[in-house]
Design a protein around this motif. Structure first.
Motif, PDB file in Angstrom:
ATOM      1  N   LEU A  97       0.856  -1.184   0.000  1.00  0.00           N
ATOM      2  CA  LEU A  97       0.000   0.000   0.000  1.00  0.00           C
ATOM      3  C   LEU A  97       0.892   1.235   0.000  1.00  0.00           C
ATOM      4  O   LEU A  97       2.055   1.178   0.404  1.00  0.00           O
ATOM      5  N   VAL A  98       0.335   2.353  -0.441  1.00  0.00           N
ATOM      6  CA  VAL A  98       1.056   3.621  -0.410  1.00  0.00           C
ATOM      7  C   VAL A  98       0.256   4.588   0.442  1.00  0.00           C
ATOM      8  O   VAL A  98      -0.954   4.732   0.264  1.00  0.00           O
ATOM      9  N   SER A  99       0.936   5.221   1.378  1.00  0.00           N
ATOM     10  CA  SER A  99       0.305   6.209   2.244  1.00  0.00           C
ATOM     11  C   SER A  99       0.854   7.576   1.871  1.00  0.00           C
ATOM     12  O   SER A  99       2.046   7.726   1.607  1.00  0.00           O
ATOM     13  N   LYS A 100      -0.031   8.579   1.827  1.00  0.00           N
ATOM     14  CA  LYS A 100       0.395   9.947   1.533  1.00  0.00           C
ATOM     15  C   LYS A 100       0.228  10.781   2.786  1.00  0.00           C
ATOM     16  O   LYS A 100      -0.827  10.790   3.405  1.00  0.00           O
ATOM     17  N   SER A 101       1.303  11.489   3.150  1.00  0.00           N
ATOM     18  CA  SER A 101       1.214  12.379   4.307  1.00  0.00           C
ATOM     19  C   SER A 101       0.573  13.696   3.875  1.00  0.00           C
ATOM     20  O   SER A 101       0.376  13.950   2.693  1.00  0.00           O
ATOM     21  N   SER A 102       0.270  14.536   4.847  1.00  0.00           N
ATOM     22  CA  SER A 102      -0.396  15.808   4.557  1.00  0.00           C
ATOM     23  C   SER A 102       0.450  16.716   3.664  1.00  0.00           C
ATOM     24  O   SER A 102      -0.071  17.544   2.941  1.00  0.00           O
ATOM     25  N   ASP A 103       1.787  16.528   3.691  1.00  0.00           N
ATOM     26  CA  ASP A 103       2.652  17.345   2.834  1.00  0.00           C
ATOM     27  C   ASP A 103       2.916  16.691   1.471  1.00  0.00           C
ATOM     28  O   ASP A 103       3.767  17.151   0.708  1.00  0.00           O
ATOM     29  N   GLY A 104       2.199  15.600   1.172  1.00  0.00           N
ATOM     30  CA  GLY A 104       2.293  14.963  -0.134  1.00  0.00           C
ATOM     31  C   GLY A 104       3.364  13.894  -0.250  1.00  0.00           C
ATOM     32  O   GLY A 104       3.513  13.270  -1.296  1.00  0.00           O
ATOM     33  N   GLN A 105       4.130  13.652   0.825  1.00  0.00           N
ATOM     34  CA  GLN A 105       5.165  12.599   0.798  1.00  0.00           C
ATOM     35  C   GLN A 105       4.502  11.235   0.755  1.00  0.00           C
ATOM     36  O   GLN A 105       3.560  10.977   1.471  1.00  0.00           O
ATOM     37  N   GLU A 106       5.040  10.370  -0.110  1.00  0.00           N
ATOM     38  CA  GLU A 106       4.507   9.013  -0.216  1.00  0.00           C
ATOM     39  C   GLU A 106       5.398   8.041   0.538  1.00  0.00           C
ATOM     40  O   GLU A 106       6.618   8.187   0.551  1.00  0.00           O
ATOM     41  N   MET A 107       4.759   7.061   1.176  1.00  0.00           N
ATOM     42  CA  MET A 107       5.504   6.037   1.901  1.00  0.00           C
ATOM     43  C   MET A 107       4.951   4.674   1.497  1.00  0.00           C
ATOM     44  O   MET A 107       3.741   4.458   1.522  1.00  0.00           O
ATOM     45  N   ASN A 108       5.852   3.773   1.084  1.00  0.00           N
ATOM     46  CA  ASN A 108       5.441   2.419   0.736  1.00  0.00           C
ATOM     47  C   ASN A 108       5.283   1.604   2.018  1.00  0.00           C
ATOM     48  O   ASN A 108       6.162   1.623   2.874  1.00  0.00           O
ATOM     49  N   LEU A 109       4.176   0.905   2.107  1.00  0.00           N
ATOM     50  CA  LEU A 109       3.868   0.082   3.275  1.00  0.00           C
ATOM     51  C   LEU A 109       3.532  -1.329   2.815  1.00  0.00           C
ATOM     52  O   LEU A 109       3.057  -1.530   1.703  1.00  0.00           O
TER      53      LEU A 109
END
Length: 148
Positions: A97-109
């Motif tokens: 899954l990919v999570s997006k933070s409020s500042d638009g940074q993506e993190m692979n999970l």
């Protein structure tokens, strides 16, 4: 030039294995990996293993997890309620899954556990906490021209 040194651009064929021999990545059947040493694009142990290798030389290097993807960071493992997921997602162990933070940074999970009302996600690199072995073959060495 016949030995790999800092700032050289090299082409390398490689096969990466876990300590149990399982192959996790390889350039076999593909173009060799091309990169410039010293730019930090690859794990430190991979670059160190190539230093001083000669053209067409083959070598096997073992890279400790500290020189690879580091230890598993427990802070990157989190539980999320299934109600927070988009409705169309049916989570399964191993799913990415990919999570997006409020500042638009993506993190692979990666989903590592599915519970009744929640899932457990891991944001660590899949190879974190593992020692790696690479079979290396240098197929080209180029001097990198530094322009000012």
């Amino acid at each position: 030039m016949n030995q790999v040194k800092e700032n050289n651009t090299v082409k390398v064929h490689y096969t990466g294995k876990l300590s149990d021999g399982q192959v996790f990545d390889s350039s076999e059947g593909k173009e060799p990996l091309e990169f410039t040493l010293g730019q930090g694009r690859l794990i430190p142990g991979f670059e160190k293993g190539l230093m001083d290798m000669k053209l067409n030389e083959k070598k096997t290097v073992t890279i400790a997890k500290e020189e690879a993807y580091g230890e598993v960071n427990q802070d990157l493992i989190q539980e999320v309620q299934k109600s927070e997921l988009p409705q169309e997602i049916t989570p399964e162990v191993g799913m990415g899954l990919v999570s997006k933070s409020s500042d638009g940074q993506e993190m692979n999970l990666q989903v590592i556990e599915v519970r009744e009302e929640s899932i457990v996600l891991d944001g660590n690199h899949p190879l974190a906490g593992k020692d790696l072995t690479f079979d290396l073959e240098v197929v080209e060495i180029k001097d990198t021209v530094v322009t000012e």
